[in-house]
Design an enzyme around this catalytic site. Structure first.
Site, short mmCIF file in Angstrom:
data_model
loop_
_atom_site.label_atom_id
_atom_site.label_comp_id
_atom_site.label_asym_id
_atom_site.label_seq_id
_atom_site.Cartn_x
_atom_site.Cartn_y
_atom_site.Cartn_z
N THR A 12 3.97 -5.12 -28.36
CA THR A 12 4.32 -5.56 -29.72
C THR A 12 5.83 -5.75 -29.90
N ARG A 35 0.40 1.91 -29.52
CA ARG A 35 0.16 3.26 -30.05
C ARG A 35 -0.57 3.13 -31.38
N ALA A 81 7.58 -0.06 -23.13
CA ALA A 81 7.61 0.74 -24.36
C ALA A 81 8.72 1.78 -24.29
N GLN A 83 11.71 4.07 -27.25
CA GLN A 83 12.55 4.07 -28.45
C GLN A 83 13.80 3.34 -27.98
N SER A 125 18.11 -0.17 -18.23
CA SER A 125 19.06 -0.79 -19.15
C SER A 125 20.50 -0.70 -18.69
N GLU A 127 22.75 -0.12 -20.57
CA GLU A 127 23.31 1.01 -21.35
C GLU A 127 23.58 2.20 -20.43
N TYR A 149 20.15 7.65 -25.75
CA TYR A 149 19.29 6.57 -25.22
C TYR A 149 19.67 6.26 -23.77
N LYS A 192 20.79 -9.16 -36.52
CA LYS A 192 21.36 -8.77 -37.81
C LYS A 192 22.33 -9.85 -38.28
N ARG A 278 29.77 3.71 -33.75
CA ARG A 278 29.00 4.75 -33.04
C ARG A 278 29.87 5.93 -32.62
N PRO A 279 29.26 7.13 -32.47
CA PRO A 279 30.01 8.30 -32.06
C PRO A 279 30.66 8.13 -30.67
P1 NAP Z 1 11.46 -3.27 -28.78
O1 NAP Z 1 11.37 -4.63 -29.39
O2 NAP Z 1 12.11 -2.18 -29.55
O3 NAP Z 1 9.95 -2.82 -28.39
C1 NAP Z 1 9.67 -1.50 -28.03
C2 NAP Z 1 8.16 -1.36 -27.85
O4 NAP Z 1 7.85 -0.01 -27.46
C3 NAP Z 1 7.35 -1.64 -29.10
O5 NAP Z 1 6.21 -2.38 -28.75
C4 NAP Z 1 6.95 -0.23 -29.56
O6 NAP Z 1 5.74 -0.20 -30.28
C5 NAP Z 1 6.73 0.43 -28.20
N1 NAP Z 1 6.69 1.90 -28.26
C6 NAP Z 1 7.66 2.73 -28.68
N2 NAP Z 1 7.26 4.00 -28.56
C7 NAP Z 1 5.99 3.99 -28.05
C8 NAP Z 1 5.04 5.00 -27.70
N3 NAP Z 1 5.29 6.30 -27.86
N4 NAP Z 1 3.86 4.62 -27.19
C9 NAP Z 1 3.57 3.33 -27.04
N5 NAP Z 1 4.41 2.33 -27.37
C10 NAP Z 1 5.61 2.66 -27.87
O7 NAP Z 1 12.20 -3.34 -27.35
P2 NAP Z 1 12.50 -4.62 -26.42
O8 NAP Z 1 13.81 -5.22 -26.84
O9 NAP Z 1 11.29 -5.47 -26.33
O10 NAP Z 1 12.78 -3.90 -25.04
C11 NAP Z 1 11.70 -3.62 -24.13
C12 NAP Z 1 12.14 -2.50 -23.21
O11 NAP Z 1 13.28 -2.90 -22.47
C13 NAP Z 1 12.52 -1.20 -23.89
O12 NAP Z 1 12.15 -0.12 -23.06
C14 NAP Z 1 14.04 -1.27 -23.99
O13 NAP Z 1 14.59 0.02 -24.05
C15 NAP Z 1 14.35 -1.98 -22.68
N6 NAP Z 1 15.57 -2.79 -22.64
C16 NAP Z 1 15.79 -3.72 -23.60
C17 NAP Z 1 16.92 -4.53 -23.52
C18 NAP Z 1 17.19 -5.60 -24.55
O14 NAP Z 1 18.33 -6.07 -24.60
N7 NAP Z 1 16.20 -6.02 -25.31
C19 NAP Z 1 17.82 -4.37 -22.45
C20 NAP Z 1 17.54 -3.41 -21.47
C21 NAP Z 1 16.40 -2.63 -21.56
P3 NAP Z 1 5.69 -0.29 -31.90
O15 NAP Z 1 5.52 -1.75 -32.19
O16 NAP Z 1 4.50 0.53 -32.21
O17 NAP Z 1 6.99 0.27 -32.43
O1 G4F Z 2 22.67 -4.96 -30.61
P1 G4F Z 2 22.98 -3.55 -30.32
O2 G4F Z 2 22.43 -2.53 -31.26
O3 G4F Z 2 22.57 -3.30 -28.82
P2 G4F Z 2 22.97 -2.17 -27.74
O4 G4F Z 2 23.41 -0.92 -28.38
O5 G4F Z 2 23.89 -2.80 -26.77
O6 G4F Z 2 21.54 -1.88 -27.07
C1 G4F Z 2 20.65 -2.94 -26.74
O7 G4F Z 2 20.92 -3.37 -25.42
C2 G4F Z 2 20.69 -2.37 -24.42
C3 G4F Z 2 21.06 -3.01 -23.08
O8 G4F Z 2 22.44 -2.85 -22.85
C4 G4F Z 2 19.23 -1.97 -24.48
F1 G4F Z 2 18.95 -1.10 -23.48
C5 G4F Z 2 18.91 -1.36 -25.83
O9 G4F Z 2 17.53 -1.03 -25.90
C6 G4F Z 2 19.23 -2.41 -26.91
O10 G4F Z 2 18.30 -3.47 -26.76
O11 G4F Z 2 24.60 -3.34 -30.33
C7 G4F Z 2 25.44 -4.14 -29.53
C8 G4F Z 2 26.89 -3.85 -29.87
C9 G4F Z 2 27.25 -2.37 -29.88
O12 G4F Z 2 28.47 -2.18 -29.21
C10 G4F Z 2 27.43 -2.02 -31.35
O13 G4F Z 2 28.39 -0.99 -31.61
O14 G4F Z 2 27.14 -4.33 -31.21
C11 G4F Z 2 27.93 -3.35 -31.89
N1 G4F Z 2 27.69 -3.50 -33.33
C12 G4F Z 2 28.67 -3.79 -34.24
N2 G4F Z 2 28.15 -3.80 -35.47
C13 G4F Z 2 26.55 -3.32 -33.99
C14 G4F Z 2 26.84 -3.50 -35.35
N3 G4F Z 2 25.31 -3.02 -33.55
C15 G4F Z 2 24.31 -2.91 -34.47
N4 G4F Z 2 23.06 -2.65 -34.06
N5 G4F Z 2 24.56 -3.08 -35.82
C16 G4F Z 2 25.80 -3.37 -36.30
O15 G4F Z 2 26.00 -3.51 -37.50
#
Ligand code: NAP
Ligand code: G4F
Length: 323
Positions: A12, A35, A81, A83, A125, A127, A149, A192, A278-279
């Protein structure tokens, strides 16, 4: 020839929905793990109703994962999946660890118990690089996570590597840099901003509050990145790969491009709110995906500008239909 079966946890979410689209075009039977919740959250996979199977299980519940694998019998498991929102990980560090770290072990243990031939993909990630030790980051760059995270993802990465080395599982860790799309959650900065631009353009808002405008990320398109996940599981040997564009841009540049697309001056609308800083920040991410390019033949197709403009256009269209 039998139809290959893939199980996607997190179907999802943004990536789960794109991966499901992709695997269906490849002729897979796609099963999504969700879930239990009191209301369905299927917006991103609404267009796939009838094409994917949905099963309930939870990363917090070991037996549910074992039963799911016994029932579905997948050849490939994509563990997406988690957080995934970094700021929430300071608010809920223990829960983040349960989903994002231990959840990986639970899924790997289920694989080990039910079928050791399953090919396993872990969504790791960039991260994990946090306070980066070198630029650009490669598969050999030391990790230094800067959030609960990032720490949880690092555990998930190493338990995946360890299950490969301990039990000979076909387990791959994809170290993906930020990837975005019109399906991105609205709390992440790219969406955003593009949603904020559209709301301002349509007269629904006047200001957009952001945190650190100087943070730099290597932003790519989610539709490109899910192909890399699949490619990793088609190789003769399991391995870990960086997936990134190699470019880096600041949040400020993101705002410039997004507001310009809608013909708006960004300085008139963007305000910094210190509460959103962020902290501990990850100041700069820039990935070197040359291993993925060489071994997998993977290349990103969508540039940063194309990505931001695609997202602004989608949000403008959405807000034109329903404010
Ligand atoms: P997302 O949009 O936040 O999706 C997270 C998914 O995890 C949702 O389907 C959520 O379900 C599910 N989930 C959370 N807790 C669960 C639980 N306890 N049991 C079953 N399902 C659960 O994340 P995304 O951007 O698609 O990212 C996919 C994965 O790649 C994540 O692991 C993220 O940390 C990682 N990642 C993302 C990025 C990025 O830039 N997007 C980069 C590196 C790694 P609900 O719909 O129920 O909330
Ligand atoms: O879009 P972000 O919240 O993504 P972030 O923290 O980089 O994490 C994402 O990418 C990771 C891969 O590197 C994934 F693993 C993770 O699950 C997620 O998908 O923030 C990006 C940057 C940060 O430096 C943040 O401090 O944007 C800066 N930022 C500035 N203003 C903000 C904001 N981020 C958010 N979310 N909201 C703001 O208002």
């Amino acid at each position: 020839m039998s139809i290959p079966t893939a199980l996607i946890t997190g179907i999802t979410g943004q990536d789960g929905s794109y991966l499901a689209d992709f695997l269906l075009t490849k002729g897979y039977r796609v099963v999504g793990m969700v879930r239990r919740s009191s209301t369905e959250n299927f917006e991103r996979i609404e267009h796939l109703r009838g094409q994917v199977e949905i099963c309930q299980a939870d990363l917090l519940d070991q037996l549910s994962l074992i039963n799911l694998l016994r029932q579905v019998r997948p050849g490939e498991v994509y563990n997406l999946a988690s957080q995934s929102f970094v700021p929430t990980s300071w608010e809920q560090p223990v829960l983040t660890g349960e989903f994002t770290a231990l959840g990986v072990t639970r899924m790997l243990e289920a694989v080990r118990l039910v079928d050791r031939e399953i090919r396993f993909y872990q969504a790791s990630s960039s991260e994990m690089f946090g306070k980066v030790q070198e630029v650009p980051q490669t598969e050999r760059t030391p990790f230094y996570p800067r959030s609960p995270y990032g720490v949880a993802k690092l555990y998930g990465h190493w338990i995946t590597v360890n299950s490969r080395e301990s039990y000979n599982l076909f387990a791959c860790s994809g170290i993906l840099f930020n990837h975005e799309s019109p399906r991105r959650g609205k709390e992440f900065v790219s969406r955003k901003v593009t949603d904020g631009v559209a709301r301002i353009k349509r007269g629904l808002a006047d200001q957009l509050f952001l945190g650190n405008l100087e943070a730099r990320r290597d932003w790519g398109y989610a539709g490109d990145y899910v192909e890399a996940m699949w490619l990793m599981l088609q190789q003769p040997q399991p391995d870990d790969y960086i997936i990134a564009t190699g470019d880096t841009h600041s949040v400020r540049e993101l705002c410039e491009i997004a507001f310009a697309r809608a013909g708006l001056p960004w300085q008139d609308h963007v305000m910094v709110d210190q509460k959103l800083v962020r902290p501990a920040e990850v100041d700069l991410l820039q990935g070197d995906a040359s291993k993925a390019q060489r071994v997998l033949g993977w290349h990103p197709r969508v540039s940063f500008r194309q990505l931001v403009e695609m997202m602004v256009d989608a949000d403008l269209a959405r807000h034109a239909q329903r404010p």
